[in-house]
Enzyme design. Structure first.
Site, PDB file in Angstrom:
ATOM      1  N   MET A  47       0.850  -1.200   0.000  1.00  0.00           N
ATOM      2  CA  MET A  47       0.000   0.000   0.000  1.00  0.00           C
ATOM      3  C   MET A  47       0.879   1.241   0.000  1.00  0.00           C
ATOM      4  O   MET A  47       1.964   1.247   0.563  1.00  0.00           O
ATOM      5  CB  MET A  47      -0.971   0.034   1.191  1.00  0.00           C
ATOM      6  CG  MET A  47      -0.452   0.583   2.499  1.00  0.00           C
ATOM      7  SD  MET A  47      -1.793   1.011   3.675  1.00  0.00           S
ATOM      8  CE  MET A  47      -2.040   2.751   3.292  1.00  0.00           C
ATOM      9  N   ASN A  48       0.388   2.296  -0.698  1.00  0.00           N
ATOM     10  CA  ASN A  48       0.954   3.618  -0.472  1.00  0.00           C
ATOM     11  C   ASN A  48      -0.163   4.574  -0.078  1.00  0.00           C
ATOM     12  O   ASN A  48      -0.830   4.280   0.921  1.00  0.00           O
ATOM     13  CB  ASN A  48       1.926   4.079  -1.560  1.00  0.00           C
ATOM     14  CG  ASN A  48       1.427   4.085  -2.974  1.00  0.00           C
ATOM     15  OD1 ASN A  48       1.054   3.064  -3.509  1.00  0.00           O
ATOM     16  ND2 ASN A  48       1.445   5.229  -3.615  1.00  0.00           N
ATOM     17  N   ASP A  49      -0.417   5.637  -0.779  1.00  0.00           N
ATOM     18  CA  ASP A  49      -1.277   6.709  -0.270  1.00  0.00           C
ATOM     19  C   ASP A  49      -2.675   6.256   0.171  1.00  0.00           C
ATOM     20  O   ASP A  49      -3.317   5.477  -0.537  1.00  0.00           O
ATOM     21  CB  ASP A  49      -1.535   7.755  -1.365  1.00  0.00           C
ATOM     22  CG  ASP A  49      -0.309   8.085  -2.172  1.00  0.00           C
ATOM     23  OD1 ASP A  49       0.787   7.664  -1.809  1.00  0.00           O
ATOM     24  OD2 ASP A  49      -0.481   8.779  -3.191  1.00  0.00           O
ATOM     25  N   PHE A 109      -4.371   6.145  -9.810  1.00  0.00           N
ATOM     26  CA  PHE A 109      -3.595   6.899  -8.831  1.00  0.00           C
ATOM     27  C   PHE A 109      -4.518   7.635  -7.853  1.00  0.00           C
ATOM     28  O   PHE A 109      -5.728   7.537  -7.928  1.00  0.00           O
ATOM     29  CB  PHE A 109      -2.655   7.868  -9.549  1.00  0.00           C
ATOM     30  CG  PHE A 109      -1.447   7.201 -10.162  1.00  0.00           C
ATOM     31  CD1 PHE A 109      -1.335   5.814 -10.226  1.00  0.00           C
ATOM     32  CD2 PHE A 109      -0.406   7.956 -10.678  1.00  0.00           C
ATOM     33  CE1 PHE A 109      -0.212   5.192 -10.772  1.00  0.00           C
ATOM     34  CE2 PHE A 109       0.714   7.364 -11.242  1.00  0.00           C
ATOM     35  CZ  PHE A 109       0.817   5.981 -11.291  1.00  0.00           C
ATOM     36  N   SER A 110      -3.900   8.432  -6.988  1.00  0.00           N
ATOM     37  CA  SER A 110      -4.621   8.941  -5.811  1.00  0.00           C
ATOM     38  C   SER A 110      -5.777   9.873  -6.132  1.00  0.00           C
ATOM     39  O   SER A 110      -5.819  10.510  -7.188  1.00  0.00           O
ATOM     40  CB  SER A 110      -3.634   9.651  -4.894  1.00  0.00           C
ATOM     41  OG  SER A 110      -2.844   8.677  -4.272  1.00  0.00           O
ATOM     42  N   ARG A 168      -1.933  15.489 -11.072  1.00  0.00           N
ATOM     43  CA  ARG A 168      -2.648  14.389 -10.422  1.00  0.00           C
ATOM     44  C   ARG A 168      -3.190  14.692  -9.024  1.00  0.00           C
ATOM     45  O   ARG A 168      -2.934  15.717  -8.452  1.00  0.00           O
ATOM     46  CB  ARG A 168      -1.718  13.186 -10.319  1.00  0.00           C
ATOM     47  CG  ARG A 168      -0.424  13.442  -9.566  1.00  0.00           C
ATOM     48  CD  ARG A 168       0.421  12.163  -9.561  1.00  0.00           C
ATOM     49  NE  ARG A 168       1.699  12.361  -8.921  1.00  0.00           N
ATOM     50  CZ  ARG A 168       2.830  12.693  -9.555  1.00  0.00           C
ATOM     51  NH1 ARG A 168       2.814  12.865 -10.865  1.00  0.00           N
ATOM     52  NH2 ARG A 168       3.950  12.850  -8.898  1.00  0.00           N
ATOM     53  N   ASP A 169      -3.912  13.698  -8.519  1.00  0.00           N
ATOM     54  CA  ASP A 169      -4.372  13.617  -7.130  1.00  0.00           C
ATOM     55  C   ASP A 169      -5.464  14.635  -6.804  1.00  0.00           C
ATOM     56  O   ASP A 169      -5.291  15.517  -5.947  1.00  0.00           O
ATOM     57  CB  ASP A 169      -3.193  13.767  -6.148  1.00  0.00           C
ATOM     58  CG  ASP A 169      -2.038  12.825  -6.478  1.00  0.00           C
ATOM     59  OD1 ASP A 169      -2.294  11.802  -7.132  1.00  0.00           O
ATOM     60  OD2 ASP A 169      -0.893  13.123  -6.103  1.00  0.00           O
TER      61      ASP A 169
HETATM   62  N1  DQQ Z   1       1.388   8.175  -5.306  1.00  0.00           N
HETATM   63  C1  DQQ Z   1       1.844   9.534  -5.317  1.00  0.00           C
HETATM   64  C2  DQQ Z   1       0.705  10.265  -5.913  1.00  0.00           C
HETATM   65  C3  DQQ Z   1       0.204   9.331  -6.940  1.00  0.00           C
HETATM   66  C4  DQQ Z   1       0.329   8.015  -6.250  1.00  0.00           C
HETATM   67  C5  DQQ Z   1       2.255   9.971  -3.938  1.00  0.00           C
HETATM   68  C6  DQQ Z   1       0.631   6.895  -7.170  1.00  0.00           C
HETATM   69  O1  DQQ Z   1       1.027  11.480  -6.480  1.00  0.00           O
HETATM   70  O2  DQQ Z   1      -1.117   9.597  -7.311  1.00  0.00           O
HETATM   71  O3  DQQ Z   1       2.865   8.961  -3.181  1.00  0.00           O
HETATM   72  O4  DQQ Z   1       0.670   5.677  -6.458  1.00  0.00           O
END
Ligand code: DQQ
Length: 483
Positions: A47-49, A109-110, A168-169
């Site tokens: 896992m990340n964000d 993505f996030s 992004r995000d």
């Molecule tokens: N992780 C980044 C974000 C992106 C996501 C930050 C991709 O900018 O959307 O850790 O896994």
């Protein structure tokens, strides 16, 4: 004890939403001494964000960047879990997955979740061939399954002066009848930026202007995962600085869709806390969770079979000086088990041991330069993690130099700035959870760190006291597991 969830059962007697496969994966990894016992993390792998954090009815939904097949970043899906209390979580089916021939073919993505007049709606970044564009998905079954919008991407193409490959995000909120969104990016000339957009329907977006632009030498090349929200009588912008470095916040005023920062600071200097995501809960609290990365090699992660943890949920508020007040969410107190306190003031040594602990210690120093507490210490002290305040440098440190005998894990110290008033005691609230250390100091400094002791007896707790330091109080609890 884990509270029973009252969810509809299927013919096999398991919850129709909960994945029985997820429980099996969790059970298979439960014996790992580094795997956190009261922090949220996926059933297995990466896992990340955190993403799409939202309170819906009486439940908190949490999504997260997830590679379901490897303990490494790649093939990014949205994992999903739900909680009634922000403490105990139930796994739900994967919410978003990269789909061939669509704008999220290279990864989902996030992004965030909003309530669009009763329709649960996710906004996220689709990634394909080095291009990033914003996508939308909705759910018709109370947030269990998600259908990407047939018109995805709903927003493609960064403004000309911004980096299209870093666009992004989405973080979205509503003001009266209009939706607003900030996106993270970087200027082609250098320096991060948060871009402001607006929309009537979440699907057609109009670019307004940068909400804020950063200077390359101060706040890095690209801003990721922006969050923008009111707090007290101010507004706060939080950005994560890429290439993965630190989490920065700005506090200021917001008028006519222009943000003017008045103060700024770091939520995390060089630690493990990254890409945090906030939400407003039904009590009006601004909650924040972040991703705690690993500090060990891919080989070590592969051996473990998992990587990445969610921070404990925090609440944010403003201090009288308009600084950020960061505290662990009150709900976490349900995890407190066996209680320990110092016998009076006659301090002789601690009989406190454990790798799942909450410790609150109040120390007062007249002369000493360094004081604090050590955790996860072996009896012979060949392994020990020190958490201390350095008075002269005005900073708090998680010192990992001797945290592990494993030569391959990172030993760098993790640091937060903290200035104590001349007569102010140091108040450390330390959460130890196997390989996770989270420290809240005097409600205004926070460090998240990761450590990997090797010895099974690296469980002791000791105070770092020199002459001139008094222990005003110490309380601790063994923490219950949530899994
Ligand atoms: N992780 C980044 C974000 C992106 C996501 C930050 C991709 O900018 O959307 O850790 O896994």
């Amino acid at each position: 004890m884990k509270p029973a969830h009252t969810e509809p059962m299927n013919m096999f007697g398991t919850s129709v939403r909960e994945l029985s496969g997820a429980q099996k994966k969790r059970a298979a990894l439960a014996g790992d001494r580094h795997r956190p016992s009261y922090h949220f993390l996926p059933p297995a792998h990466w896992m990340n964000d955190p993403n799409g954090f939202i309170q819906w009815g009486d439940e908190h939904h949490l999504f997260y960047q997830h590679n379901p097949n490897e303990p490494d970043w790649g093939d990014i899906h949205w994992g999903h879990a739900v909680s009634k209390d922000l403490v105990y979580w139930t796994d739900l089916p994967i919410a978003l997955l990269p789909t061939v021939g669509t704008p999220d073919e290279g990864g989902c993505f996030s992004g965030c979740a909003v309530d669009d007049g009763g329709t649960p709606t996710l906004l996220y970044t689709g990634f394909v061939n080095d291009e990033q564009a914003q996508c939308l998905a909705t759910s018709r079954d109370q947030l269990v399954t998600w259908q990407p919008d047939p018109n995805n991407p709903i927003l493609a193409g960064a403004p000309l002066e911004m980096r299209a490959e870093d666009f992004r995000d989405p973080f979205v909120w509503r003001e009266a009848a209009i939706w607003y969104m900030v996106l993270g990016t970087g200027k082609k000339t250098g320096g991060g930026a948060a871009l402001l957009y607006r929309s009537k329907d979440l699907r057609k977006w109009e670019y307004l202007h940068p909400l804020l632009e950063g200077r390359l030498e101060e706040t890095g090349e690209v801003w990721e995962c922006p969050n923008f929200f009111p707090l007290g009588d101010k507004y706060v912008l939080i950005v994560s600085v890429w290439p993965r470095a630190f989490v920065h916040y700005f506090i200021g005023s917001y008028e006519n869709y222009r943000f003017t920062p008045e103060t700024s600071g770091r939520l995390d200097h060089n630690g493990s806390f990254y890409a945090p995501l906030s939400t407003l809960d039904h009590q009006g609290r601004r909650l924040l969770v972040g991703w705690l990365d690993e500090w060990r090699s891919l080989e070590a992660r592969k051996r473990a079979g998992w990587a990445g943890v969610l921070s404990l949920p925090q609440t944010l508020a403003l201090t009288a000086e308009a600084k950020l007040l960061v505290q662990p969410a009150a709900e976490l107190e349900v995890l407190r088990g066996e209680y320990y306190t110092l016998p009076g003031n006659a301090f002789t040594g601690l009989e406190l041991r454990g790798d799942a602990l909450e410790i609150i210690v109040k120390l007062k120093s007249s002369t000493t330069q360094r004081y604090g507490i050590s955790v996860l210490c072996s009896p012979n002290r060949e392994e020990e993690t020190h958490i201390y305040y350095e008075a002269k440098e005005k900073r708090l440190i998680v010192d990992r130099a001797r945290a592990s005998l494993d030569p391959e894990v990172s030993r760098e110290p993790h640091i937060a700035m903290l200035e104590l008033a001349p007569d102010e005691a140091l108040v450390l609230r330390v959460f130890v959870d196997r390989s996770v250390i989270e420290v809240f100091a005097n409600n205004r400094a926070f460090i998240a760190s990761r450590v990997y002791p090797t010895r099974s007896d690296s469980l002791e707790v000791a105070l770092m006291l020199d002459e001139g330091v008094t222990v005003q109080s110490l309380e601790a609890w063994q923490m219950k597991t949530i899994w």
